[in-house]
Write a protein that holds these residues in place. Structure first.
Motif, PDB file in Angstrom:
ATOM      1  N   PHE A  82     -24.030 -20.754 105.889  1.00  0.00           N
ATOM      2  CA  PHE A  82     -22.686 -21.305 105.710  1.00  0.00           C
ATOM      3  C   PHE A  82     -22.243 -21.205 104.242  1.00  0.00           C
ATOM      4  O   PHE A  82     -21.071 -20.938 103.960  1.00  0.00           O
ATOM      5  N   TYR A 120     -32.809 -17.854 111.904  1.00  0.00           N
ATOM      6  CA  TYR A 120     -33.170 -19.280 112.000  1.00  0.00           C
ATOM      7  C   TYR A 120     -33.428 -19.653 113.465  1.00  0.00           C
ATOM      8  O   TYR A 120     -34.381 -20.363 113.778  1.00  0.00           O
ATOM      9  N   ASP A 178     -30.687 -29.536 114.232  1.00  0.00           N
ATOM     10  CA  ASP A 178     -29.995 -28.254 114.014  1.00  0.00           C
ATOM     11  C   ASP A 178     -28.508 -28.383 114.329  1.00  0.00           C
ATOM     12  O   ASP A 178     -27.651 -27.866 113.610  1.00  0.00           O
ATOM     13  N   ALA A 179     -28.227 -29.064 115.434  1.00  0.00           N
ATOM     14  CA  ALA A 179     -26.840 -29.178 115.893  1.00  0.00           C
ATOM     15  C   ALA A 179     -26.014 -30.031 114.931  1.00  0.00           C
ATOM     16  O   ALA A 179     -24.873 -29.688 114.600  1.00  0.00           O
ATOM     17  N   MET A 189     -28.157 -36.512 119.672  1.00  0.00           N
ATOM     18  CA  MET A 189     -27.396 -36.474 118.408  1.00  0.00           C
ATOM     19  C   MET A 189     -26.794 -37.851 118.115  1.00  0.00           C
ATOM     20  O   MET A 189     -26.868 -38.356 116.999  1.00  0.00           O
ATOM     21  N   ILE A 242     -33.712 -29.464 100.985  1.00  0.00           N
ATOM     22  CA  ILE A 242     -34.869 -28.865 101.672  1.00  0.00           C
ATOM     23  C   ILE A 242     -35.977 -28.549 100.672  1.00  0.00           C
ATOM     24  O   ILE A 242     -37.168 -28.725 100.968  1.00  0.00           O
ATOM     25  N   HIS A 289     -35.419 -34.394 111.191  1.00  0.00           N
ATOM     26  CA  HIS A 289     -36.447 -33.376 110.933  1.00  0.00           C
ATOM     27  C   HIS A 289     -37.584 -33.921 110.054  1.00  0.00           C
ATOM     28  O   HIS A 289     -38.744 -33.605 110.293  1.00  0.00           O
ATOM     29  N   ILE A 327     -27.151 -23.466 120.575  1.00  0.00           N
ATOM     30  CA  ILE A 327     -28.118 -24.559 120.746  1.00  0.00           C
ATOM     31  C   ILE A 327     -28.035 -25.116 122.169  1.00  0.00           C
ATOM     32  O   ILE A 327     -29.058 -25.459 122.774  1.00  0.00           O
ATOM     33  N   LEU A 345     -40.351 -35.704 112.027  1.00  0.00           N
ATOM     34  CA  LEU A 345     -41.121 -34.951 113.030  1.00  0.00           C
ATOM     35  C   LEU A 345     -42.630 -35.030 112.778  1.00  0.00           C
ATOM     36  O   LEU A 345     -43.060 -35.215 111.638  1.00  0.00           O
ATOM     37  N   ILE A 369     -35.595 -31.470 117.363  1.00  0.00           N
ATOM     38  CA  ILE A 369     -35.359 -30.354 116.434  1.00  0.00           C
ATOM     39  C   ILE A 369     -33.957 -29.789 116.652  1.00  0.00           C
ATOM     40  O   ILE A 369     -33.194 -29.567 115.707  1.00  0.00           O
ATOM     41  N   LEU A 370     -33.593 -29.602 117.920  1.00  0.00           N
ATOM     42  CA  LEU A 370     -32.284 -29.018 118.228  1.00  0.00           C
ATOM     43  C   LEU A 370     -31.144 -29.977 117.892  1.00  0.00           C
ATOM     44  O   LEU A 370     -30.066 -29.549 117.467  1.00  0.00           O
ATOM     45  N   LEU A 408     -26.493 -30.456 111.771  1.00  0.00           N
ATOM     46  CA  LEU A 408     -26.279 -29.657 110.560  1.00  0.00           C
ATOM     47  C   LEU A 408     -25.169 -28.629 110.793  1.00  0.00           C
ATOM     48  O   LEU A 408     -24.257 -28.474 109.982  1.00  0.00           O
ATOM     49  N   THR A 409     -25.250 -27.942 111.912  1.00  0.00           N
ATOM     50  CA  THR A 409     -24.261 -26.895 112.206  1.00  0.00           C
ATOM     51  C   THR A 409     -22.865 -27.486 112.364  1.00  0.00           C
ATOM     52  O   THR A 409     -21.892 -26.990 111.778  1.00  0.00           O
ATOM     53  N   GLU A 410     -22.771 -28.549 113.145  1.00  0.00           N
ATOM     54  CA  GLU A 410     -21.449 -29.151 113.389  1.00  0.00           C
ATOM     55  C   GLU A 410     -20.869 -29.730 112.103  1.00  0.00           C
ATOM     56  O   GLU A 410     -19.641 -29.823 111.959  1.00  0.00           O
ATOM     57  N   TYR A 447     -29.375 -35.381 110.176  1.00  0.00           N
ATOM     58  CA  TYR A 447     -30.221 -34.248 110.579  1.00  0.00           C
ATOM     59  C   TYR A 447     -31.504 -34.229 109.746  1.00  0.00           C
ATOM     60  O   TYR A 447     -32.599 -33.992 110.266  1.00  0.00           O
ATOM     61  N   LEU A 501     -30.129 -21.470 108.063  1.00  0.00           N
ATOM     62  CA  LEU A 501     -28.869 -21.922 108.680  1.00  0.00           C
ATOM     63  C   LEU A 501     -27.923 -22.459 107.611  1.00  0.00           C
ATOM     64  O   LEU A 501     -26.740 -22.110 107.565  1.00  0.00           O
ATOM     65  N   THR A 502     -28.452 -23.293 106.740  1.00  0.00           N
ATOM     66  CA  THR A 502     -27.617 -23.908 105.701  1.00  0.00           C
ATOM     67  C   THR A 502     -27.065 -22.856 104.744  1.00  0.00           C
ATOM     68  O   THR A 502     -25.859 -22.840 104.435  1.00  0.00           O
ATOM     69  N   GLU A 503     -27.932 -21.976 104.280  1.00  0.00           N
ATOM     70  CA  GLU A 503     -27.486 -20.953 103.319  1.00  0.00           C
ATOM     71  C   GLU A 503     -26.486 -19.995 103.946  1.00  0.00           C
ATOM     72  O   GLU A 503     -25.649 -19.407 103.253  1.00  0.00           O
ATOM     73  N   ALA A 540     -27.676 -29.211 100.200  1.00  0.00           N
ATOM     74  CA  ALA A 540     -28.462 -29.534 101.396  1.00  0.00           C
ATOM     75  C   ALA A 540     -29.527 -28.485 101.682  1.00  0.00           C
ATOM     76  O   ALA A 540     -30.432 -28.725 102.471  1.00  0.00           O
ATOM     77  N   GLY A 541     -29.412 -27.325 101.035  1.00  0.00           N
ATOM     78  CA  GLY A 541     -30.229 -26.187 101.435  1.00  0.00           C
ATOM     79  C   GLY A 541     -31.512 -25.974 100.658  1.00  0.00           C
ATOM     80  O   GLY A 541     -32.142 -26.928 100.187  1.00  0.00           O
ATOM     81  N   THR A 549     -36.058 -31.357 121.687  1.00  0.00           N
ATOM     82  CA  THR A 549     -34.688 -31.878 121.647  1.00  0.00           C
ATOM     83  C   THR A 549     -34.362 -32.436 120.266  1.00  0.00           C
ATOM     84  O   THR A 549     -33.248 -32.246 119.756  1.00  0.00           O
TER      85      THR A 549
END
Lengths: 298, 298
Positions: free
Chosen positions: A123, A80, B116-117, B37, B157, B84, A157, B87, B112-113, B119-121, B80, A119-121, B151-152, B110
């Protein structure tokens, strides 16, 4: 015992199969999205991170089977990050792993969503893997938490943000090292730590392996920079000289090629030193992987 | 008992504080990334999803405190997805929640990131929250797994992919409903299911609440479509008429405004019916939230 190259090939093949199965098992994914995810995920790649997960488990006499979903998840996170890093608004790259970058092949919106989905999958795969393996609650949640820390806004990131900010700027060696520690080191450390957590490593062993991993990650990045100068485009699967073209700070650019090569050797030796004589680690494979990375030309 | 509007405001305030604290506690985030964020995460918004998490816990006499990190994580995932979706390569929107969209304010890379951030956090927050709350292993991992599913690539998505594919195309009502079920319904169902899992709901109760959630999610989307036709730009925080401008399939476009409004009422009533007389659910707040959503003008 297998020669290291055969060992890595065998493990990479094992991982490739598991990744393909993971993708096949995702039902109800729009065809173009699945194709785009598979295009980047199954495009080869060195599989260094998942191999490190498995080799670390092996070094601690753990159960590799339990680690496999986590190894796959880390490769999905890595993939990703490559898809998003290659986007026009980021590094704007056209080739990766010997083929067109994801957005060049599928368009930008699908590429962004394929990255999001991987990324989602990842986790989800970790959670499912932890459940199936009956990992202790604390171990399972610690791995997921660390995954978010290493891949997220305090890790990978953050590294990408600093990397983008440094383009066309003069940065110091310390700054360059910080970028690489975040952008590459954190996910490599996460790979090794995940293997260690699954194998039930002590705090002391976890610490030694973490230091090994950061050293290895840095060496890996220095080698990447060197290969961008002296590498073979065909073997690398991407154009060489792109760092210089983009005026990016690299080890060869900051130190000169010879000094960068010397630093690479020192870095690998220091990393190996962290685990070579550790009483709880059977380090042979991890040491061989480190040496192999030093010698790679792809 | 608080009036529903005060109830929602109180819960939303509780969540806003927890979101701000969550962001403050993230150390080592590059300043521009953190700002980006926070810009989208703390920009207001209805907080419907986290309110539903908390209201579901309350409806089952569970512990709201334990659910709070999950409620925040779901809002982070929602945010998130908005960043996205806005965009240029996706919906190319300039305004959201009454302010410039993230990429208009911070630039595309920024934005996009930052997405991403977030979602990850979100996954890290769920893992940390499960650990602190001492949730049973199975509950904790099931929530994370379901989060990835909803979410995936099989959920939100997938909905965005189908939504993008349907632009400027004639689609049927069934296709439109499928898009909304994936794009909006899955995350709303995840919100309600997360509350139910944390409160230890039986399978039967989980099922009833899930059906309620999908009905609510659909109603919510129909209402969104209607507001894009007859809403007030200032209250909505985004331009009205944008669906028509983009030639997007909507309920008013497919059914006419009156029929869309009738469908909305039917949909809300059906959803309410799933939980109204369920012996394990104290449904008052959830029913009020459903009615409130029907009457909203923002």
């Amino acid at each position: 015992m297998l020669m290291i190259l055969d060992y890595i090939k065998e493990k990479a093949e094992f991982i490739n199969q598991a990744l393909a199965e993971t993708m096949d098992q995702l039902e109800g994914v729009p065809p173009v999205l699945k194709e785009s995810m598979k295009y980047s995920l199954l495009a080869g790649g060195k599989r260094i991170r998942p191999v490190l997960v498995l080799a670390t488990v092996e070094a601690l006499n753990g159960d590799e089977e339990k680690a496999l979903p986590f190894a796959c998840a880390i490769e999905m996170i890595h993939t990703y990050s490559l898809i998003h890093d290659d986007l026009p608004s980021m590094d704007n790259d056209d080739y990766r792993r010997g083929q067109l970058t994801n957005h060049k092949k599928f368009g930008e919106s699908t590429a962004i969503l394929a990255g999001d989905a991987l990324l989602t999958e990842a986790f989800g795969l970790m959670a499912a893997g932890a459940k199936n393996a009956h990992l202790p609650l604390d171990v399972a949640l610690t791995i997921i938490e660390e995954g978010a820390r290493c891949a997220g806004s305090r890790g990978m990131i953050a590294g990408q943000i600093y990397d983008l900010q440094s383009e066309n700027k003069k940065i110091s060696l310390a700054q360059l090292e910080q970028i690489h520690r975040l952008k590459t080191g954190d996910l490599i450390a996460f790979s090794v730590r995940t293997g260690a957590h699954i194998a039930g490593a002590s705090q002391r062993t976890l610490q030694a392996l973490t230091e090994f991993a950061y050293g290895l990650g840095l060496a890996f990045q220095i080698q990447d920079d060197i290969l961008d100068v002296i590498g073979d485009q065909e073997k690398l699967g991407k154009p060489v000289g792109s760092d210089q073209e983009k005026n990016k700070a690299t080890y060869p650019a900051l130190l000169g090629l010879d000094e960068a090569k010397r630093k690479l050797s020192v870095c690998i030796e220091e990393a190996k030193g962290k685990i070579r004589e550790h009483d709880e680690i059977r380090p042979a494979r991890l040491l061989e992987i480190a040496d192999y990375l030093l010698s790679r030309d792809w």
